[in-house]
Scaffold this motif. Structure first.
Motif, mmCIF file in Angstrom:
data_model
loop_
_atom_site.group_PDB
_atom_site.id
_atom_site.type_symbol
_atom_site.label_atom_id
_atom_site.label_comp_id
_atom_site.label_asym_id
_atom_site.label_seq_id
_atom_site.Cartn_x
_atom_site.Cartn_y
_atom_site.Cartn_z
ATOM 1 N N SER A 220 0.807 -1.227 0.000
ATOM 2 C CA SER A 220 0.000 0.000 0.000
ATOM 3 C C SER A 220 0.833 1.267 0.000
ATOM 4 O O SER A 220 0.390 2.311 0.488
ATOM 5 N N GLY A 221 2.034 1.183 -0.519
ATOM 6 C CA GLY A 221 2.848 2.379 -0.599
ATOM 7 C C GLY A 221 3.341 2.794 0.794
ATOM 8 O O GLY A 221 3.276 2.033 1.752
ATOM 9 N N THR A 222 3.828 3.997 0.907
ATOM 10 C CA THR A 222 4.314 4.514 2.189
ATOM 11 C C THR A 222 3.145 4.986 3.020
ATOM 12 O O THR A 222 2.397 5.869 2.601
ATOM 13 N N ARG A 223 2.983 4.410 4.185
ATOM 14 C CA ARG A 223 1.844 4.714 5.042
ATOM 15 C C ARG A 223 2.319 5.244 6.397
ATOM 16 O O ARG A 223 3.388 4.858 6.877
ATOM 17 N N THR A 224 1.500 6.029 6.990
ATOM 18 C CA THR A 224 1.727 6.440 8.370
ATOM 19 C C THR A 224 1.191 5.345 9.277
ATOM 20 O O THR A 224 0.034 4.936 9.151
ATOM 21 N N ILE A 225 2.046 4.856 10.180
ATOM 22 C CA ILE A 225 1.620 3.749 11.035
ATOM 23 C C ILE A 225 1.654 4.174 12.497
ATOM 24 O O ILE A 225 2.403 5.062 12.888
ATOM 25 N N ALA A 226 0.829 3.543 13.291
ATOM 26 C CA ALA A 226 0.866 3.708 14.745
ATOM 27 C C ALA A 226 1.580 2.501 15.316
ATOM 28 O O ALA A 226 1.221 1.359 15.026
ATOM 29 N N ASP A 227 2.652 2.748 16.091
ATOM 30 C CA ASP A 227 3.387 1.649 16.684
ATOM 31 C C ASP A 227 3.821 2.032 18.093
ATOM 32 O O ASP A 227 3.179 2.866 18.722
ATOM 33 N N GLY A 228 4.895 1.459 18.624
ATOM 34 C CA GLY A 228 5.335 1.752 19.984
ATOM 35 C C GLY A 228 6.840 1.747 20.082
ATOM 36 O O GLY A 228 7.563 1.434 19.129
ATOM 37 N N THR A 229 7.350 2.129 21.245
ATOM 38 C CA THR A 229 8.788 2.170 21.472
ATOM 39 C C THR A 229 9.224 1.018 22.351
ATOM 40 O O THR A 229 8.467 0.517 23.189
ATOM 41 N N THR A 230 10.471 0.596 22.145
ATOM 42 C CA THR A 230 11.078 -0.447 22.963
ATOM 43 C C THR A 230 12.539 -0.088 23.169
ATOM 44 O O THR A 230 13.029 0.918 22.625
ATOM 45 N N SER A 231 13.244 -0.867 23.946
ATOM 46 C CA SER A 231 14.629 -0.515 24.270
ATOM 47 C C SER A 231 15.522 -0.442 23.040
ATOM 48 O O SER A 231 16.502 0.297 23.014
ATOM 49 N N PHE A 263 9.434 -6.991 15.047
ATOM 50 C CA PHE A 263 10.189 -6.220 14.069
ATOM 51 C C PHE A 263 10.595 -4.921 14.769
ATOM 52 O O PHE A 263 9.741 -4.257 15.379
ATOM 53 N N ILE A 264 11.855 -4.566 14.694
ATOM 54 C CA ILE A 264 12.332 -3.364 15.399
ATOM 55 C C ILE A 264 13.092 -2.478 14.421
ATOM 56 O O ILE A 264 13.936 -2.950 13.648
ATOM 57 N N ASP A 265 12.780 -1.187 14.467
ATOM 58 C CA ASP A 265 13.453 -0.206 13.619
ATOM 59 C C ASP A 265 14.042 0.888 14.509
ATOM 60 O O ASP A 265 13.379 1.363 15.451
ATOM 61 N N ALA A 266 15.269 1.306 14.203
ATOM 62 C CA ALA A 266 15.975 2.225 15.090
ATOM 63 C C ALA A 266 15.374 3.621 15.105
ATOM 64 O O ALA A 266 15.292 4.256 16.168
ATOM 65 N N ASP A 267 14.919 4.116 13.946
ATOM 66 C CA ASP A 267 14.482 5.517 13.896
ATOM 67 C C ASP A 267 13.015 5.683 13.523
ATOM 68 O O ASP A 267 12.563 6.802 13.278
ATOM 69 N N ASN A 268 12.267 4.581 13.495
ATOM 70 C CA ASN A 268 10.830 4.597 13.143
ATOM 71 C C ASN A 268 10.593 5.073 11.719
ATOM 72 O O ASN A 268 9.484 5.464 11.368
#
Length: 809
Positions: A220-231, A263-268
């Motif tokens: 669906s292309g580049t989307r704005t997602i709602a997620d959360g933070t972890t260590s 799945f973890i991403d460093a800079d969101n």
């Protein structure tokens, strides 16, 4: 062939209180609507009392309330589960619909049970062995090393269920198990006859999109997602913004959920450079935003808080493989707890498409509402509803959330799985089902045979094929369409738009449908849902009715093109209804009770299908002001569809009776009757010479539609009708003690034969010891202080003593 006229019992008083009644194939009501007199008569009765009265419940029958919800229209829906001698009757549920304290209607599926032995002769352990052997998996979830493995070990529940191995099979006592297999993946309720050990039904919990895989994967292309933070940065776990959360995990090409990781991403900033790799890690974003869009659709369009309307967390697992490290899993499914997506292989791309996500969570919605059994017609509509929600969610996301097509193919609302399918345009087409091998017409071209032994080998009785009929109905309702259907009927439907179509469909599913709903019943419920939302006679009701006609289920609105507009029928009418009138006509899915209709009723909007060469039984009865007079009955069918009833063989039933009870006439449909829709005319007159046209003195006439299948032209003979009288319902008193509810928690209410007054009440436990900590007054026994268990109630009216058992729960 000679017809037979048999008088059975009917209640004129009840009929006068009923606006309309629709009967199912088992001759039990699936929808009853009450008129003003009926609503008044039901005032003050609890929901279970209404059902006990209207369904004629016996002493062994109980209706236990499961939920009570008030919708946006102000209707309160009390949903009851049926029990027999304290044992759950699977798939039998009934709903009482009220508004402003008045009962408007009741609907659902009720099983009439008599004399069923409820003592199992097969132990639960032996029955479980039979169920596991039936599934035949290599490994089961309780045999894995997962931390929660033990929670999947099946425990048996004793239920009453219909033996699905034969069409309209008998009701049997069965052990019910939830069998979750790990290799190969499957999850189903398996029912084992508690006396013979035979597996009588398998109802899949995991509902695959197709035999070789499920629906689509969409980018669906580049989307704005709602997620959360972890260590370690950011992970795909949204908190409580949407219900209890949206979470997406990585199975790492294994079949273990407990070993799945985030799945973890460093800079969101989850870029294509990072995730559009050979491992297809970018599909994790599709699963996540697909779940979010699905939640938003249900919340914003239908006011529903997640699939269970209680904010349930939506979990998705991608990179799943049933064989760890295998060639790729070509499936996606909802297992009752979570979404699972495979990466595909030769047939599919990764299966995280937006409409696949909407489809699979649609199964969760169905489970929490209609809970349609996953086999044959009900299973086809289970699949069709999920396709409907997949298409509707995709359209909503594109129009309202700005979703775009980012994959190999563009999004198309009316194609299902279009973006994941490597081999053809899509899995299914809602606008043109036949282009992809599905029927667009009920029991028409490409219709898959239903079966008494549904299995994966026969697609559970064609659930992924026969869903095309419901899909096409929805498309026609939303968009509109004109043409000639496979039955030769000319139709023209003005679309109501996808928003209105969705609201009508969801009300049909959530308010009226039950586990065993058929296509014919779905039509009844959809029309009622549209009536609730937009009013009787509205454009939406007309569109719903005509869309069903277009796909071969029922007649067009107001008769419409059924019969074709080129056919004009002579008028007929009784001048006076001062003494007698028609108060019942029932044939197949046509079932109408009524009071006086001013001499004529146009019921051509009501229809049923009859096969050429088949034997049919039609039921009818007369209403009388006081004295029951001799009435002459004639039933005509315009077999050759030429607009008259005077051709040879078209008078199909003829006879006389002075009975106020229900009469039946039998006839055989000629093998050469013309296929398609035509008119059935029922005539009741005090004069034997009254013909099929014109006016007559006393009585009434009514017209309906029959859809003839498998026919050609016209031959046939007249069937005559004879019979006798019987005692009208209501004159005979019950001869047993009635108690309800049963099982009960706080109180048990009782009704003695003839409504006699109880002079003494004694309660004993299973040991035969008398219980003293109960109180009785005004027909009600207070049992809140009793321990859970079974008790015997002995009640005397001063002359006789009556005994009944009840369960305190």
């Amino acid at each position: 062939m000679l017809g037979t006229l048999a008088a059975t019992t009917a209640s004129a008083q009840d009929a006068a209180r009923i606006q309309s009644k629709v009967l199912g194939d088992d001759n039990q009501p699936v929808l009853v609507q009450f008129n003003a007199e009926g609503k008044k008569a039901l005032q003050g009765l609890s929901g279970d009392q209404v059902l006990r009265q209207q369904l004629g419940l016996g002493n062994a029958d109980q209706m236990v309330q499961r939920t009570a919800e008030t919708d946006q229209l102000g209707f309160t829906h009390q949903k009851f589960a049926q029990y027999y001698q304290g044992i759950r009757v699977e798939h039998a549920d009934y709903t009482v619909h009220s508004k402003a304290g008045a009962v408007e209607s009741i609907s659902g599926d009720f099983e009439k049970i008599q004399g069923l032995n409820t003592t199992p002769s097969l132990s639960v352990a032996v029955a479980l062995d039979r169920a596991v052997a039936h599934v035949g998996a290599r490994k089961y979830m309780w045999q894995t090393n997962d931390a929660d493995a033990a929670s999947f070990r099946p425990t048996g529940e004793l239920v009453v269920v219909r033996d699905a191995r034969v069409e309209n099979g008998p009701l049997v006592l069965a052990w019910k198990f939830n069998i979750y297999a790990a290799a190969p993946i499957s999850r189903a309720y398996v029912y084992v006859d508690a006396r013979t050990g035979a597996v009588v039904l398998q109802d899949n919990i995991i509902k695959h999109a197709a035999a070789t895989g499920t629906f689509a994967t969409a980018y669906s292309g580049t989307r704005t997602i709602a997620d959360g933070t972890t260590s370690g940065g950011y992970f795909l776990r949204e908190g409580t913004t949407r219900g209890l959360g949206i979470e997406t995990y990585n199975c790492r090409k294994s079949n273990s959920y407990t070993s799945a990781v985030d799945f973890i991403d460093a800079d969101n900033n989850w870029t294509a450079a990072e995730y559009n790799n050979t491992n297809f890690d970018n599909v994790a974003g599709d699963a996540h935003v697909g779940a979010q869009a699905t939640y938003d659709y249900w919340k914003n369009v239908h006011g529903r808080n997640s699939y269970d309307n209680a904010g349930a967390k939506i979990k998705s697992y991608v990179h799943f493989d049933d064989v760890p490290g295998g060639a790729g899993y070509e499936n996606a499914y909802w297992d009752g707890v979570r979404m699972t997506y495979g990466d595909g292989a030769t047939r599919f791309r990764p299966l995280t498409a937006l409409d696949v996500c909407g489809h699979e969570i649609g199964h969760a919605v169905c489970e929490k509402t209609a809970n349609l059994t996953y086999a044959n017609e009900s299973g086809a509509m289970n699949e069709g509803l999920s396709d409907i929600w997949g298409a509707s969610i995709e359209a909503y996301a594109v129009a309202s959330l700005g979703f775009t097509s980012g994959g190999v193919k563009a999004k198309s609302t009316w194609l299902i799985g279009e973006e994941i399918d490597k081999q053809q345009a899509a899995l299914r087409s809602m606008s043109d089902p036949k282009s992809l091998g599905q029927p667009a017409y009920y029991k028409g071209q490409y219709w898959a045979a239903t079966t008494s032994s549904p299995s994966n080998a026969n697609d559970q009785g064609g659930v992924h094929t026969n869903s095309g009929v419901l899909n096409h109905w929805y498309y026609i309702l939303a968009v509109g369409k004109s043409g000639t259907n496979e039955g030769g009927g000319v139709y023209s439907v003005t679309g109501v738009g996808i928003d209105a179509a969705a609201k009508i469909t969801f009300r049909m599913e959530s308010v009226y449908m039950t586990a065993s709903t058929t296509y014919a019943q779905a039509r009844t419920y959809a029309i009622q849902a549209a009536t609730d939302l937009y009013g009787a006679g509205s454009a939406q009701v007309t569109a719903v009715t005509n869309a069903w006609f277009a796909v071969g289920v029922g007649a067009a609105a107001g008769g419409g093109t059924t019969p074709p507009t080129s056919t004009t029928y002579c008028t007929i009418k009784g001048t006076s209804q001062s003494y007698e009138w028609i108060d019942l006509v029932s044939l197949g899915s046509i079932s109408r009770t009524s009071s006086k209709d001013a001499g004529y009723y146009n019921g051509t909007a009501l229809s049923t299908s009859i096969a050429a060469g088949s034997s049919q039984t039609i039921s009818f009865s007369a209403g009388f002001t006081s004295t029951a007079y001799t009435e002459y009955w004639k039933v005509y069918i315009d077999y050759n569809k030429n607009g008259v009833f005077t051709d040879a063989g078209e008078l199909v039933v003829s006879g006389s009776s002075s009975s106020a009870g229900t009469l039946t006439g039998t006839f055989t449909v000629p093998t050469t009757a013309r296929s398609g829709s035509t008119v059935l005319r029922v005539l009741m007159s005090d004069n034997s010479a009254t013909s099929s046209c014109g006016t007559f003195s006393y009585g009434e006439a009514e017209d309906y539609t029959v859809n003839i299948t498998g026919g050609a032209a016209l031959t046939g003979g007249i069937a005559s009708l004879t019979g006798g009288d019987s005692t009208p319902l209501g004159n005979e008193l019950a001869r047993t003690l009635e108690i309800y509810p049963n099982p009960a928690t706080d109180v048990v209410r009782m009704v003695l034969p003839g409504n006699a007054e109880a002079t003494s009440v004694v309660v004993t436990d299973v040991r035969g010891a008398r219980v003293t900590n109960v109180a009785f007054a005004n027909g009600t026994l207070q049992i809140s202080s009793l321990a859970k268990g079974m008790y015997t109630l002995s009640v005397s009216d001063g002359q006789k003593v009556f005994h009944q058992r009840f369960v305190k729960q």
